[in-house]
Design an enzyme around this catalytic site. Structure first.
Site, PDB file in Angstrom:
ATOM      1  N   GLU A  83       0.851  -1.203   0.000  1.00 50.70           N
ATOM      2  CA  GLU A  83       0.000   0.000   0.000  1.00 50.70           C
ATOM      3  C   GLU A  83       0.881   1.245   0.000  1.00 50.70           C
ATOM      4  OE1 GLU A  83      -3.506   0.220   2.477  1.00 50.70           O
ATOM      5  OE2 GLU A  83      -3.007   2.268   3.080  1.00 50.70           O
TER       6      GLU A  83
ATOM      7  N   HIS B  50       1.442   2.945   3.340  1.00 47.15           N
ATOM      8  CA  HIS B  50       2.182   2.195   4.354  1.00 47.15           C
ATOM      9  C   HIS B  50       3.697   2.318   4.166  1.00 47.15           C
ATOM     10  CE1 HIS B  50      -1.540  -0.579   5.134  1.00 47.15           C
ATOM     11  NE2 HIS B  50      -1.799   0.698   5.273  1.00 47.15           N
TER      12      HIS B  50
ATOM     13  N   ASP C 156      -1.671   6.975   8.637  1.00 47.30           N
ATOM     14  CA  ASP C 156      -2.204   6.442   7.372  1.00 47.30           C
ATOM     15  C   ASP C 156      -3.365   7.323   6.892  1.00 47.30           C
ATOM     16  OD1 ASP C 156      -2.818   4.783   5.279  1.00 47.30           O
ATOM     17  OD2 ASP C 156      -3.577   3.148   6.511  1.00 47.30           O
TER      18      ASP C 156
HETATM   19  C1  GCO Z   1      -5.346  -0.053   6.898  1.00 45.00           C
HETATM   20  C2  GCO Z   1      -5.228  -1.150   5.870  1.00 45.00           C
HETATM   21  C3  GCO Z   1      -6.528  -1.807   5.584  1.00 45.00           C
HETATM   22  C4  GCO Z   1      -6.363  -3.093   4.811  1.00 45.00           C
HETATM   23  C5  GCO Z   1      -7.654  -3.818   4.778  1.00 45.00           C
HETATM   24  C6  GCO Z   1      -7.645  -5.008   3.904  1.00 45.00           C
HETATM   25  O1  GCO Z   1      -4.358   0.654   7.032  1.00 45.00           O
HETATM   26  O2  GCO Z   1      -6.375   0.085   7.533  1.00 45.00           O
HETATM   27  O3  GCO Z   1      -4.678  -0.611   4.725  1.00 45.00           O
HETATM   28  O4  GCO Z   1      -7.357  -0.922   4.892  1.00 45.00           O
HETATM   29  O5  GCO Z   1      -5.907  -2.875   3.533  1.00 45.00           O
HETATM   30  O6  GCO Z   1      -7.978  -4.181   6.089  1.00 45.00           O
HETATM   31  O7  GCO Z   1      -6.974  -6.005   4.488  1.00 45.00           O
HETATM   32 MN    MN Z   2      -4.595  -1.424   2.780  1.00 45.67          MN
HETATM   33 MN    MN Z   3      -3.806   1.436   5.069  1.00 44.97          MN
END
Ligand code: GCO
Ligand code: MN
Ligand code: MN
Length: 387
Positions: free
Chosen positions: A218, A221, A256
């Site tokens: 992601e 992240h 995030d």
């Molecule tokens: C977050 C994560 C989640 C996951 C989702 C799918 O930081 O909350 O990115 O959005 O991607 O739980 O597993």
């Molecule tokens: Mn995610």
């Molecule tokens: Mn996320």
């Protein structure tokens, strides 16, 4: 003028929890009503998305009776069918319920770990019933606030044991499901185990069937960890491990933020799209993001349209970059090929001896310019729309 209309062939997906985000944050209450999953399916289909993704409890409340579950699943299936949509990815919510406050697969309490396996098996069954072929594991609570609490070596072993259990469960059921593991450095835990794409790729190789498992990187992240997302994704692509991707935007190193794809760091977003497209990435383009908390439902759909439109604009920019004569001419000067020298860099005793004896002009190597200033400016001008 190009057509930036999203179409199913572009493989854009959204999680029910993304467009369905009600704008709750640690400081404030929800600002938008919940949008029913069937309506999300209908709206996303109208906007040109390919499919949706869900956590078990985005659709079926954790305390639903079997009869309620069946009704909800039936209606959702009908909505997918009616709007020619599909469930692309499923995942387990192993973070919201207080039972998971110390993690799921890495909780210090074996009952929690066992319950997490039970919940995951039910959630996998649900995802498969709805047609998903990708299953994501995001270990949101797999971590610590204090390292006094958990033995991190033991925690990784528990994590592996649980992943192996589910790998065997899927095989035993005859499901055709791939696992995509999603790293994140922190939030909601103080620190989360397996914090980056690199760490996750290493962990995958230790599982009982690494071929069934890849990563779900992601944008936000890796940026929270201050890393170059495009490089992380490239490493996954290079090992055929990019099974899924979570696209969004992030101001570097903050919490995030889950902004609309491309809302920050346009150059980073451009090189990411270029990487995916140049390498023929064929999987879903999932927008794991949500509308600003300031928005009402109309703003949510503007957000969804914006994610897809920006992706398509950047995809077109990548094509232009690849066709731009000046850029390509410069690149061919920069990326020189030397077949003989390349051959010499494959190890053999002869090549080692040859390389050791070869007279390199070190001063000339140090004196040359690489023209990256010019190349980057051309890239910027292309992105800014003046070329
Ligand atoms: C977050 C994560 C989640 C996951 C989702 C799918 O930081 O909350 O990115 O959005 O991607 O739980 O597993
Ligand atoms: Mn995610
Ligand atoms: Mn996320």
């Amino acid at each position: 003028m190009s057509d930036y209309t999203p179409k199913p062939e572009h493989k854009f997906t959204f999680g029910l929890w993304t467009v369905g985000n009600i704008g709750r944050d640690p400081f404030g209450e929800p600002v938008r009503p919940r949008i029913p999953p069937t309506r999300i399916v209908q709206k996303l289909a109208e906007l040109g998305a390919w499919g949706v993704n869900l956590h078990d409890n985005d659709l079926v409340p954790i305390d639903a009776t079997p009869a309620e579950r069946d009704r909800i699943v039936r209606e959702f299936k009908q909505a997918l069918h009616d709007h020619n949509m599909r469930l692309v990815m499923g995942t387990t919510n192993l973070f919201s319920d207080p039972a998971f406050k110390d993690g799921a697969f890495t909780s210090n309490d074996p009952k929690v770990r066992a319950y997490a396996l039970q919940k995951s098996m039910h959630a996998i069954d649900l995802a498969v019933e709805l047609g998903a072929e990708i299953y994501v594991f995001w270990g949101g609570r797999e971590g610590t606030e204090t390292d006094a609490a958990k033995d991190p070596v033991q925690a990784l072993q528990w994590y592996r044991e649980c992943m192996n259990f589910l790998i065997h469960y899927v095989k035993d059921q005859g499901y055709s499901l791939k696992f995509a593991l999603e790293p994140k450095p922190n939030e909601p835990r103080g620190d989360i185990f397996l914090p980056t794409v690199g760490a996750m790729l290493a962990f995958i190789e230790t599982l009982d069937d690494p071929s069934m498992c890849g990563v779900n990187p992601e944008v936000a992240h890796e940026h929270m960890a201050g890393l170059n997302f495009t490089h992380a994704v490239a490493q996954a692509i290079e090992r055929n491990k990019l099974f899924h991707i979570d696209l969004n935007a992030q101001k570097l190193t903050r919490y995030d933020q889950d902004f609309r794809f491309g809302a920050e760091d346009i150059k980073g977003a451009f090189f990411l799209v270029k990487l995916l497209e140049d390498n023929g990435y064929n999987g879903p383009r999932h927008f794991d993001a949500h509308a600003y908390r300031t928005e009402d439902e109309e703003g949510v759909w503007e957000f969804a349209k914006g994610c897809m439109r920006t992706y398509l604009i950047l995809k077109e920019k990548a094509e232009r970059f690849n066709q731009d004569p000046e850029i390509q001419e410069l690149l061919s000067q920069i990326r020189q090929w030397d077949v003989e020298l390349q051959e010499r860099m494959h190890y053999s005793r002869e090549n080692a001896a040859w390389l050791k004896a070869h007279p390199f002009d070190r001063a000339a190597l140090g004196a040359q310019g690489y023209h990256y200033e010019k190349l980057d400016q051309l890239t910027m001008e292309l992105l800014l729309g003046v070329r």
